[in-house]
Enzyme design. Structure first.
Site: not given
Ligand SMILES: *Cc1c(COP(=O)(O)O)cnc(C)c1O
Length: 443
Positions: A154, A249, A281
Site C-alpha cells: 500500500y 516507501d 507516520k
Molecule cells: C500509511 C502508508 C502510506 C499512506 O500514508 P497516508 O499518510 O495515510 O497518506 C503510504 N505508504 C505506506 C507504506 C504506508 O504505510
C-alpha cells in the site's frame, strides 16, 4: 461484509454508537478513513475522547491499551510531554505562514542526517502525497510513464498505485477502486512480492517503458512481510540495468524499524541505495507531515529549480514540523530498545496463547515491527497473506477489545507499540490474551 453493531454487547458502547449514527448522517460510513469503520471485524468503532501514553479512553469511559498507535506515528506514546511542549510553543508563534520557516529546515536536516543516502527531502502533508510526488518525480526524471508495484503493498490512495489486482508476470492491472481510470491502471504493472523472476520478466518485456519500481521498504500493509534476503538488491540491480528508478516507501517503516528506518536495518542494497525514499507516520509525530527525498541531482528536477511541479499550502506547517522534530529527537536508542522489548513480550504472549488453544498462526517481524497472521506457515506475499482465518481474528479482536486492548481492526495490519507501553500496559495485554485465544478457537 456488513457491520453487526449488536454482536458484542459486553462493554458499554452507547456513546460511541450514538456518535457513529451522527457521523453516518454527515460522513460516508461515518469515518474519515475506511479501516476505522470495523467492517472487517463487525461491531461499533470506538470514538476516542482522549489518549495518554499507551492508553486510549473512549467516549463511554472505557480504557484500552493502544496497539494501533495511530497506525505508527505515536512511537513515543500519546501526548508525550516533550512533543506537547513543542507543539504548544510552536502554536503560540502562529499556525501557518505560507512563507518559509525554520522548523521546516530543522526537520529536513534531522531526516537527512538519519538516512545516509538522503541528500534532500521535500516536505508534504501525508504519505499519499509523498508517494504521489515521488512517482511524478520519477516519471519526470526518466521521461517514462510505467510504474511497477507489488501486490499487497500500500502506498496511499494514489490512482496508479491503487491497482493491486492481477497476478502473474507483467499483468497490466485493472483498477482496484472505482474512479481510478483504466488509463492510470494501465500504466501500472502489479507483480507478486518477493518474486525476482517476475520482476525480471516484466523488465524483459517492458524495460524501456518503466519509470520506476515502488516497493514498501519492508511491507507492513498486508501484515508484516519482510523482503527475502537479496530481494531488495535484486530490485536495485534490475532497475539500474534498465535505467528505471527504485523508490523505497518507508512511510510505515521509517524511523520505526530503526533510527534510519528499514534502510538502517537491512543496510544498503548491493549496487547502491534506492533513488528515492518516502516517509510519513512517525516523522509527523501525530500531525500531518510527510516527506520524499533522495539524491540532490534527482530532487533538482522539482519546482522551483526544475520542471516537475509539486507544491502545498500547508507543506512544512510550523506546528506539524515542531511535533515531528520533537518526536524524532525523542527517538533515542533507549526508545528503540523499549519498543523491541514490548513488541517481543506481546508477540510471544500472543503466540503462546494461540498455540495453547490450537489456533493456527504465524508471527512475522521487520525489526521490532510485527504482525500476527491467522494462518500457519511463512507469509511471503499477498496470496499467502490472504489465506487467513479472518473470522477467528474477528473473535480474537473483539475479546481483546472487551478486555481493554485495542488492536488494529484487521488481520492485515501490524500491531504497533510505543516506548510508553510500560510494564503495567504490557501485563494488561498479556492478561487478556488467553481468553481472546479461546474466543479465536471458538471455545
Ligand atoms: C500509511 C502508508 C502510506 C499512506 O500514508 P497516508 O499518510 O495515510 O497518506 C503510504 N505508504 C505506506 C507504506 C504506508 O504505510
Amino acid at each position: 461484509m456488513t457491520s453487526t453493531p449488536t454482536e458484542h454487547p459486553t462493554v458499554h458502547d452507547e456513546a460511541s454508537a450514538a456518535l457513529l449514527q451522527r457521523a453516518r448522517a454527515v460522513t460516508p460510513g461515518g469515518v474519515n478513513s475506511p479501516v476505522r469503520a470495523f467492517r472487517a471485524v463487525g461491531g461499533t468503532p470506538r470514538f476516542i475522547a482522549s489518549a495518554k501514553g499507551p492508553w486510549l479512553t473512549d467516549v463511554d469511559g472505557n480504557r484500552y491499551v493502544d496497539l494501533i498507535c495511530s497506525w505508527g506515528p505515536m512511537i513515543l506514546g500519546h501526548a508525550h510531554p516533550d512533543v506537547l511542549a513543542a507543539v504548544q510553543q510552536a502554536a503560540t508563534q502562529g499556525f501557518s505562514f505560507g512563507t518559509p520557516s525554520e522548523n521546516e529546515v530543522a526537520l529536513a536536516e534531522e531526516i537527512v542526517s538519519r538516512v545516509a543516502p538522503l541528500e534532500q527531502v521535500r516536505l508534504v502533508n501525508s504519505g499519499t502525497e509523498a508517494t504521489m510526488s515521488a512517482l511524478r518525480l520519477a516519471r519526470g526524471a526518466t521521461g517514462r510513464s510505467t510504474v511497477v508495484k507489488f501486490a499487497g503493498c500500500y502506498h496511499g490512495h494514489v490512482d496508479p498505485l491503487l491497482a493491486a489486482a492481477g497476478s502473474g508476470v507483467a499483468t497490466f492491472a485493472l483498477p482496484d477502486s472505482a474512479g481510478v481510470p483504466a488509463s492510470a491502471a494501465h500504466e501500472t504493472i502489479v507483480l507478486p512480492y518477493n518474486d525476482v523472476a517476475a520482476v525480471e520478466a516484466a523488465f524483459a518485456e517492458h524495460g524501456d517503458e518503466i519509470a520506476c519500481v515502488i516497493t514498501e521498504a519492508s511491507p507492513g500493509n498486508m501484515g508484516v512481510v519482510p523482503p527475502a534476503p537479496g530481494f531488495t538488491s535484486a530490485l536495485r540491480r534490475i532497475t539500474k540495468e534498465h535505467g528505471a528508478l527504485l523508490i523505497s516507501d518507508e512511510v510505515m517503516t521509517g524511523f520505526r524499524c530503526s533510527a534510519a528506518g528499514w534502510y538502517g536495518l537491512e543496510g544498503e542494497p548491493e549496487g547502491g541505495a534506492p533513488d528515492l525514499f518516502t516517509f510519513g507516520k512517525v516523522m509527523g509525530g501525530g500531525f500531518p507531515a510527510a516527506a520524499f527525498g533522495g539524491r540532490a541531482d534527482l530532487l533538482a528536477n522539482l519546482a522551483p529549480d526544475g520542471p516537475v511541479y509539486q507544491a502545498g499550502t500547508l507543506s512544512g506547517n510550523p506546528v506539524a514540523t515542531a511535533a515531528g522534530l520533537a518526536t524524532l529527537r525523542g527517538c533515542t536508542a533507549e526508545v528503540y530498545d523499549r519498543i523491541g522489548v514490548v513488541a517481543h513480550a506481546i508477540a510471544d504472549g500472543a503466540s503462546a496463547a494461540l498455540t495453547a488453544h490450537g489456533v493456527p498462526h504465524t508471527v512475522q517481524w521487520a525489526g521490532s515491527m510485527f504482525s500476527v497472521f491467522f494462518r500457519e506457515g511463512a507469509v511471503r506475499n499477498y496470496e499467502d497473506a490472504k489465506a487467513q482465518d479472518t473470522a477467528a481474528f474477528g473473535r480474537f479482536f473483539h475479546s481483546m477489545l472487551d478486555q481493554g486492548v485495542h488492536l488494529p481492526p484487521s488481520s492485515y495490519e501490524a500491531w504497533f507499540v510505543s516506548a510508553s507501553h510500560d510494564d503495567a500496559a504490557v501485563e494488561h495485554v498479556l492478561a487478556a490474551l488467553p481468553a481472546a485465544a479461546a474466543a479465536a478457537a471458538g471455545s
